[in-house]
Scaffold this active site. Sequence first.
Site, short mmCIF file in Angstrom:
data_model
loop_
_atom_site.label_atom_id
_atom_site.label_comp_id
_atom_site.label_asym_id
_atom_site.label_seq_id
_atom_site.Cartn_x
_atom_site.Cartn_y
_atom_site.Cartn_z
N ARG A 168 31.63 80.19 36.30
CA ARG A 168 30.40 81.48 35.21
C ARG A 168 29.59 81.67 36.78
NH1 ARG A 168 33.02 82.92 32.40
NH2 ARG A 168 31.69 83.38 30.35
N HIS A 181 26.73 83.93 33.12
CA HIS A 181 25.80 83.14 32.44
C HIS A 181 25.17 82.89 34.50
CE1 HIS A 181 27.50 82.10 29.60
NE2 HIS A 181 28.49 82.33 29.50
N ARG A 205 22.81 87.96 30.13
CA ARG A 205 24.08 87.61 31.16
C ARG A 205 23.31 88.34 32.46
NH1 ARG A 205 28.28 85.35 29.30
NH2 ARG A 205 28.63 85.43 26.93
N HIS A 236 32.14 78.31 27.91
CA HIS A 236 33.30 78.13 28.35
C HIS A 236 32.91 76.34 28.85
CE1 HIS A 236 34.70 81.77 29.16
NE2 HIS A 236 35.75 81.38 29.99
#
Length: 361
Positions: free
Chosen positions: A161, A167, A79, A114
């Site tokens: 995101r 991400h 991440r 997501h």
Amino acid sequence: MDALHTAGIRFAEALQSGPPWLEKFWISVTSLADPKSIFTVCFPLAYFLDRKVGVSVLWIGLVSEWLNVVLKWFLFGERPFWWVHESGLATKELVMLRQFPVSCETGPGSPSGHCMITGAALWPLVTALTALASRHSRSLVVNLTPFGAYTLLQLAVGLSRVFVLAHFPHQVVGGILAGAALGWGLQARTPATCTSGFFMATALALLLSSLALHSLVIAAGIDIDWSIRLATKWCSDPSWLRLDTRPFASICRDTGSALGLGLAAGFPLHRGEPLDPRQRVAGAVLALVAIQGLHRLLQPTDATLWYGTSFLKYAAGPWLVASLLPWLVLSLRPPTGLPPRRVGVPTVSRLVLHPPSWLCP
């Protein structure tokens, strides 16, 4: 891979350097598109639009989320909010990035949940809306509007995101493609059965297979909880770390929801009578209020108790939406042309002989 990650960091920097008003927009999008919303918002609304579509949304949502957890366990995706420090990039170059309360996800990053879960679960709803539009209009623009909105939503979710450093762009693209493929592939495979056994067995299978995979990976000498350690280390504010972002929180959500479908099939409180438009609206409003109230109940701080409470909440949700609330709506306002229903708890013969229509097409 480092070059791909570095390019993703630069892209995130470019997004964060945009107009200040966009910050609230991106954070709102990423919050609204949380996979929990599929279970607590999209499923209740879709169910009272069309029962089979609602069950399909929930079924695809829980299957795709379980697959997302498994993929994350085996792909070991980084991440951005921790990679920028662990890689040493932040010490070698000037990196202008900010974290937000929604940044500190504790699970691995690839693929984006997501995008994958939302994209998969919304597919049957978008397909149903497209079919509805085609029955009432021959306009190509009108017929393409649902899928156009779906595409724009997925794009906005993906960008949000990246903006919050949850991400990298390639993880978002992978999630979008996987979500569309799963939605298309699973839509026609939503189970329809008159017994609760299938859903109960599914809940047990999801739970046991998750525990088995977790144990096997640990036995192989792999630190499967490595992402939790890094998230804890590099999150700017410890209060931003949430248990509901851990992989086992998703497993509890999925197994609980599968069990809830089994409860709705095994303990129906109505005969599956059709609802008129007013009853559909009333049912949808009641479902949203009930589900939101259920999930706003305080959770225990102990991790084990938290998982157990979360499991029970998600098990109760489908039964409320698919059994209790439709019966309540029909009891309070019977459909036109039908004799008044006696308000009370249905008899055992009703429970056994008249399962909901969506389970016996």
